[in-house]
Design an enzyme around this catalytic site. Sequence first.
Site, PDB file in Angstrom:
ATOM      1  N   ASP A  11      11.992  23.954 171.606  1.00  0.00           N
ATOM      2  CA  ASP A  11      11.646  22.747 172.583  1.00  0.00           C
ATOM      3  C   ASP A  11      11.409  22.974 173.888  1.00  0.00           C
ATOM      4  O   ASP A  11      11.236  24.139 174.475  1.00  0.00           O
ATOM      5  CB  ASP A  11      13.175  21.892 172.593  1.00  0.00           C
ATOM      6  CG  ASP A  11      13.087  20.378 172.243  1.00  0.00           C
ATOM      7  OD1 ASP A  11      12.078  19.955 172.847  1.00  0.00           O
ATOM      8  OD2 ASP A  11      14.115  19.920 171.989  1.00  0.00           O
ATOM      9  N   ASP A  20       9.543  11.840 170.746  1.00  0.00           N
ATOM     10  CA  ASP A  20      10.422  11.694 169.728  1.00  0.00           C
ATOM     11  C   ASP A  20      10.021  10.615 168.963  1.00  0.00           C
ATOM     12  O   ASP A  20       9.776   9.394 169.598  1.00  0.00           O
ATOM     13  CB  ASP A  20      12.048  11.724 169.908  1.00  0.00           C
ATOM     14  CG  ASP A  20      12.094  13.173 170.474  1.00  0.00           C
ATOM     15  OD1 ASP A  20      11.351  13.989 170.548  1.00  0.00           O
ATOM     16  OD2 ASP A  20      13.444  13.226 170.995  1.00  0.00           O
TER      17      ASP A  20
HETATM   18  C1  GLA Z   1      13.987  16.797 171.933  1.00  0.00           C
HETATM   19  C2  GLA Z   1      13.136  16.981 170.759  1.00  0.00           C
HETATM   20  C3  GLA Z   1      13.989  16.555 169.399  1.00  0.00           C
HETATM   21  C4  GLA Z   1      15.364  16.908 169.199  1.00  0.00           C
HETATM   22  C5  GLA Z   1      16.182  17.020 170.586  1.00  0.00           C
HETATM   23  C6  GLA Z   1      17.451  17.981 170.557  1.00  0.00           C
HETATM   24  O1  GLA Z   1      14.004  15.539 172.249  1.00  0.00           O
HETATM   25  O2  GLA Z   1      11.939  16.475 170.814  1.00  0.00           O
HETATM   26  O3  GLA Z   1      13.138  16.564 168.463  1.00  0.00           O
HETATM   27  O4  GLA Z   1      15.186  18.399 168.895  1.00  0.00           O
HETATM   28  O5  GLA Z   1      15.214  17.385 171.759  1.00  0.00           O
HETATM   29  O6  GLA Z   1      18.152  17.416 171.624  1.00  0.00           O
END
Ligand code: GLA
Length: 423
Positions: A170, A225
């Site tokens: 990430d 997301d």
């Molecule tokens: C980010 C990523 C998500 C998830 C969260 C976890 O937002 O894009 O897919 O992994 O972190 O905290």
Amino acid sequence: MERRPSDDASHRVRAVTGNIMSIARLAFVAAFLMYATAAFAQKFETLARTPQMGWNSWNKFGCNVSEQLIRETADAMVANGMKAAGYQYINIDDCWHGERDARGFIQPNKEHFPSGMKALADYVHARGLKLGIYSDAGWKTCGGKPGSRGYEYQDALTYAEWGIDYLKYDWCNTNGLKAEGAYLTMREALRAAGRPVLFSLCEWGDNQPWQWAKDVGHSWRTTGDIYNCFDCIHDHGTWKSWGVLQILDKQEGLREHAGPDHWNDMDMLEVGNGMSLNEDRAHFSIWVMLASPLIAGNDLRTMSRDTIAILTNKQVIAINQDSLGIQAFRHSVLDGVEFWFKPLENGAWAFMALNRTNESRTINFDWNAGNISDNLSKRAIDAYERGYTLQDLWRKSSPGTTRKPLVAGVAGHDVLLLKLTPR
Ligand code: GLA
């Protein structure tokens, strides 16, 4: 002239010295090559010849992850036919972490993972599946857990010792870091640790990973997301998450960058998390057509028959897993319905009519009315001369051939998904 014995001897000495020198040179070249290969190591090739398939904890469970959930999910994936349909990875997302030990090695949260990660990996492997884990290129993960910044080699080594097969990496808390360099560091660390690990980049498309990540990882997120809705934007204040159609629209211009072992990742699926059946079917079809990784994000232990039927439709999955690995393109739009085509192996094609509107539409698509061709793959449909038989992959029916226009109803927020097989 008489040759003196000493001449012979000195010749022999020179020959032997010469041999030693060339052996030394060879050894030096070999050592240099080994060093150079290590210094410019590549990602592990061929781990994602077709888009990866699996499950990830985040969309449904957020930070509530535990070894029990992972074990039960692995069991469910075997029992409900998902494994047989091609799903392979069980991925633990954020919040599995405990603290680093005195030497900096990361530990799992002892309360939620009391048996440890190695035991969990053994459990998952014993079921013929693979285990994935999550970390972050910054100092902390998005959930505030320890990130890998400065600990990349230690973390990669730890994952290898645990038997981890997949790393989602990430991009939170990375102020001052450059994305390409940060992801390269982790690629090198994984390579040095020696265990083949599928490397899934998650920097949300902020730094155009499709321009530089082909040799770094196996897939890269193209957007922020996903949000569990078909057509909406969810505003969290400092950031937004995106509905299915919003993510689709952000894929414009990206298809030329994807292919075997390097995929545009549209984020984990929300199938089974509360959208309507039509919407789930359309969501899954879109991810299939655009050759995105298929990572389920629902509770596999309790899902309905309808959800299982969507996630395990083998003919639909085959479109995603086609060996050519060519992402679909949008051919045309009419009255809120988009028509998409995806070239497939053996001269076949997939066709999706996506009804973006809330109301039913009757489509009338004439295969012979204009050119259906793909500039990128240089393939074209010869609908009349050659002709194709049509297979409806959701209804499991055969609506004729491409010699006649296709007339069909498509419900709101739903799709018609066909395979065209040359006659
Ligand atoms: C980010 C990523 C998500 C998830 C969260 C976890 O937002 O894009 O897919 O992994 O972190 O905290």
